[in-house]
Motif scaffolding. Sequence first.
Motif, mmCIF file in Angstrom:
data_model
loop_
_atom_site.group_PDB
_atom_site.id
_atom_site.type_symbol
_atom_site.label_atom_id
_atom_site.label_comp_id
_atom_site.label_asym_id
_atom_site.label_seq_id
_atom_site.Cartn_x
_atom_site.Cartn_y
_atom_site.Cartn_z
ATOM 1 N N PRO A 239 0.894 -1.390 0.162
ATOM 2 C CA PRO A 239 -0.524 -0.078 0.166
ATOM 3 C C PRO A 239 0.940 1.671 0.033
ATOM 4 O O PRO A 239 2.018 1.339 0.826
ATOM 5 N N HIS A 240 0.406 1.936 -0.548
ATOM 6 C CA HIS A 240 1.140 3.423 -0.763
ATOM 7 C C HIS A 240 2.386 3.435 -1.859
ATOM 8 O O HIS A 240 3.548 4.375 -1.636
ATOM 9 N N TYR A 241 2.594 2.599 -2.216
ATOM 10 C CA TYR A 241 4.127 2.011 -2.729
ATOM 11 C C TYR A 241 4.302 3.398 -3.251
ATOM 12 O O TYR A 241 5.761 4.035 -3.502
ATOM 13 N N PHE A 242 3.505 4.333 -4.707
ATOM 14 C CA PHE A 242 4.560 5.780 -5.289
ATOM 15 C C PHE A 242 4.845 6.284 -4.284
ATOM 16 O O PHE A 242 6.043 7.220 -4.643
ATOM 17 N N GLU A 243 3.361 6.253 -3.654
ATOM 18 C CA GLU A 243 4.089 7.900 -2.590
ATOM 19 C C GLU A 243 5.840 7.815 -1.498
ATOM 20 O O GLU A 243 5.984 8.317 -1.737
ATOM 21 N N PHE A 244 6.281 6.116 -1.699
ATOM 22 C CA PHE A 244 6.978 6.028 -0.488
ATOM 23 C C PHE A 244 8.465 5.809 -1.518
ATOM 24 O O PHE A 244 9.618 6.356 -1.007
ATOM 25 N N ALA A 245 7.904 4.919 -2.532
ATOM 26 C CA ALA A 245 8.930 5.292 -3.166
ATOM 27 C C ALA A 245 9.708 6.399 -3.784
ATOM 28 O O ALA A 245 10.937 6.622 -3.661
ATOM 29 N N THR A 246 8.752 7.231 -3.928
ATOM 30 C CA THR A 246 8.728 8.549 -4.669
ATOM 31 C C THR A 246 9.951 9.091 -4.061
ATOM 32 O O THR A 246 10.712 10.332 -3.652
ATOM 33 N N LYS A 247 9.093 9.246 -2.355
ATOM 34 C CA LYS A 247 9.751 10.489 -1.409
ATOM 35 C C LYS A 247 11.277 9.705 -1.364
ATOM 36 O O LYS A 247 12.652 10.565 -0.898
ATOM 37 N N ALA A 248 11.353 8.394 -0.709
ATOM 38 C CA ALA A 248 12.888 7.367 -0.675
ATOM 39 C C ALA A 248 13.378 8.176 -2.627
ATOM 40 O O ALA A 248 15.043 8.786 -1.862
ATOM 41 N N ILE A 249 13.365 7.762 -3.222
ATOM 42 C CA ILE A 249 14.205 8.268 -4.597
ATOM 43 C C ILE A 249 14.317 9.786 -4.651
ATOM 44 O O ILE A 249 15.856 10.341 -4.703
ATOM 45 N N LEU A 250 13.641 11.177 -3.684
ATOM 46 C CA LEU A 250 14.083 12.430 -3.845
ATOM 47 C C LEU A 250 15.206 12.483 -3.167
ATOM 48 O O LEU A 250 16.277 13.166 -2.716
ATOM 49 N N GLU A 251 14.786 11.805 -2.243
ATOM 50 C CA GLU A 251 16.621 12.028 -0.935
ATOM 51 C C GLU A 251 17.926 10.611 -1.447
ATOM 52 O O GLU A 251 18.258 11.600 -1.058
ATOM 53 N N MET A 252 17.598 10.314 -2.257
ATOM 54 C CA MET A 252 18.672 8.916 -2.763
ATOM 55 C C MET A 252 18.925 10.200 -3.778
ATOM 56 O O MET A 252 20.152 10.566 -3.586
ATOM 57 N N TYR A 253 18.565 10.732 -4.239
ATOM 58 C CA TYR A 253 19.109 11.800 -5.429
ATOM 59 C C TYR A 253 19.949 12.573 -4.168
ATOM 60 O O TYR A 253 20.769 13.402 -4.664
ATOM 61 N N ARG A 254 19.177 13.058 -3.590
ATOM 62 C CA ARG A 254 19.499 14.271 -2.608
ATOM 63 C C ARG A 254 21.068 13.923 -1.801
ATOM 64 O O ARG A 254 21.347 15.042 -2.337
ATOM 65 N N GLN A 255 21.451 12.943 -1.313
ATOM 66 C CA GLN A 255 22.239 12.305 -1.253
ATOM 67 C C GLN A 255 23.627 12.252 -2.168
ATOM 68 O O GLN A 255 24.595 12.517 -1.967
ATOM 69 N N VAL A 256 23.199 11.853 -2.864
ATOM 70 C CA VAL A 256 24.886 11.004 -4.042
ATOM 71 C C VAL A 256 24.401 12.224 -5.715
ATOM 72 O O VAL A 256 25.511 12.419 -6.320
ATOM 73 N N GLY A 257 22.918 13.164 -6.166
ATOM 74 C CA GLY A 257 23.231 14.287 -6.196
ATOM 75 C C GLY A 257 23.827 13.126 -8.206
ATOM 76 O O GLY A 257 22.941 12.143 -8.558
ATOM 77 N N TYR A 258 24.742 14.086 -9.093
ATOM 78 C CA TYR A 258 24.750 14.167 -9.860
ATOM 79 C C TYR A 258 25.378 13.074 -10.287
ATOM 80 O O TYR A 258 26.270 13.089 -9.797
ATOM 81 N N PRO A 259 25.258 12.493 -11.803
ATOM 82 C CA PRO A 259 26.298 10.749 -11.944
ATOM 83 C C PRO A 259 27.827 11.314 -12.262
ATOM 84 O O PRO A 259 28.162 12.484 -13.191
#
Length: 297
Positions: free
Chosen positions: A170-190
Motif C-alpha cells: 500500500p502507498h508504494y508510489f508515495e513512499f518510493a518517490t519520497k525515497a528516490i528524492l532522498e537518494m538523489y539528495r544524497q548522491v546528486g548528479y552522476p
Amino acid sequence: MVSQVCNICPRNCNVDRSTKVGFCGMLSEIKVAKAYLHEWEEPCISGSRGSGTVFFTGCNLRCVFCQNYKISQGNFGVSVSPEKLADIFMNLEKAGAHNINLVSPTIFIPKIKEAIIIARNNGLSIPIVYNSNAYENVESLKTLDGLIDIYLPDLKYYSDETAIKYSKAPHYFEFATKAILEMYRQVGYPVFDNDGIMKKGIIIRHLILPGKLDETKEILKWISDNLPKEIYVSLMGQYIPYFEAYKYSEINKKISKKEYEEAIEYFFEIGLENGFVQDDESASANFIPDFDLKGVL
C-alpha cells in the motif's frame, strides 16, 4: 540494552526482530544467499569485470512475479555477522569487482551500515551500490547518508491498486518517490570514470508490466517533472511471468514489442535524456542467478 523494535521500512511492524520476524520474514541478523561478480546489471555498473553483488534474504514486498522468490519469500540463505559481511565485501573487491552491489538491503540497514564502516576502515575503496525496491522510509535512508555512492532503486508502480494487487504494498508510489528524492539528495548528479563506470549517482529502474503502459508513462512523467532531465533511467523490458504470475491472466505473458517501443518513444517525448534499454533476449530465465551460497560460506 538497545531496543530492536523495527520500523525500518514502511511496514512499520514495530516488532522486536531479535526474537520475532517482521513482515519481511527475517530476524535482525543479516542473512545472505549469494555474493559474486554479476555481469548483467547496467553496463556502467557491471563494466568489464562484474559488479560485486550481494543478494540478501527476505523482502518487504510480496511480488507475485518475483524472479528471486527463493530468497525473497522462500528465505533461503545463511546468517552472517557485520564483520563477516565486511569480509565478503573485501573479497569481492580483491576479485576485481567494480563496486559492491547490495541487493534488497532495506530490512538489514542498521547492520549493513556497520559492515560498510568496518570494510571502509579495512581499506575498501570501491563504490557501494544500494539496489532496492524503493519501498523505503526516508528516515532509514538518511542514516546511510555519506556511506552509499550509487543508488539503484526500482520505481515499480504508479497506482495503489496495482501495487497492492501484485506486491501487497500500500502507498508504494508515495513512499518510493519520497525515497528516490532522498537518494538523489544524497548522491546528486552522476559521476563516471574514464571507462564509463559509474562512481556516484542514481539510476532509476522501471520494469514494464504487460498491459500497464499507462502506469509506465505516469512514472516516467513523474521522473521528468521532479528530477533533472539528465537523470539516468533503466527502462526494463525483461518481464517474464514467473513465480505466481500464472494466477493473474493479465500479466501471465511477456510485454509486447509495441508496448516497449511506445514506452521508449514516450521517454524521449517528455524530455528525458539518459537511459538504458534492453533487447528481446533479456526476457529470459537464463539471467536469473542460481542461489547457491557462492561467496558466502
